[in-house]
Write a protein that holds these residues in place. Structure first.
Motif: not given
Length: 201
Positions: A99-111
């Motif tokens: 689980l990570a936050y992508s500052a570039k995309e401005g959203r959270w990602l799960l795998d």
């Protein structure tokens, strides 16, 4: 000639205080993490859709927005209920996701899968196939356990480096010991457990 001025050097103790301030314990009024799931059986196939609520506390979210990733471990167990006896374990699945936050995309990602947010995490769907067709009155349930650890000893060391960028030697950072890192990392681990009955259409 000896200078009378005093240089303002950052001390390891100050970095330690700053680190503990950044990684403060969860607030008392904070919502406890929970797990929910829905499960259905069609013939021999059982499908489970788990989700976690309030798993990412504000302090953890703050750390993740700084660039740290969370390791999310999901464990599901399929049980068959037996009257007047212990439930029978039929199958089990363990998954580990990032689980990570992508500052570039401005959203959270799960795998790598985009999420609407972290208030409610829609976790990986799991499907099992029973070896035999159960009796018509057979009853099943699913136990779900989830564990999120955003900070490991290694990643917490990265936070310590952010806080001690002006200090050049390892000795100057010795206040943040490995034992302390592990202790704080464990304090920032969030867990939840739950169960749901398997429904038939």
């Amino acid at each position: 000639m000896r200078s009378t001025g005093t240089s303002r050097r950052r001390r390891p103790g100050a970095a330690l205080v700053a680190a503990l301030g950044l990684l403060a314990p969860m607030a008392r009024g904070e919502e406890a993490p929970k797990v929910a799931c829905s499960a259905a059986r069609t013939g021999r196939r059982v499908v489970v859709r788990p989700e976690a609520l309030a798993l990412v506390a504000p302090e953890l979210e703050r750390l993740m927005r700084l660039g740290l990733a969370g390791r999310l471990e999901l464990e599901l167990t399929l049980l068959r209920r037996r009257p007047l006896w212990f439930s029978e374990r039929m199958d089990a699945t363990k998954l580990t996701q990032v689980l990570a936050y992508s500052a570039k995309e401005g959203r959270w990602l799960l795998d790598g899968r985009p999420l609407a947010g972290v208030g409610t995490l829609e976790l990986e769907r799991v499907a099992w196939t029973l070896e035999e067709e159960p009796e018509a009155d057979a009853a099943f349930e699913v136990e779900v356990g989830v564990r999120l650890q955003v900070v490991t000893a290694a990643s917490l060391g990265k936070v310590a480096q952010w806080l001690t960028q002006g200090e050049k030697t390892e000795a100057q950072r010795s206040a943040l010991t490995r034992g302390l890192l592990r202790t704080v990392a464990e304090d920032l681990t969030r867990r939840a457990e739950g169960r749901c009955s398997v429904q038939r259409p």
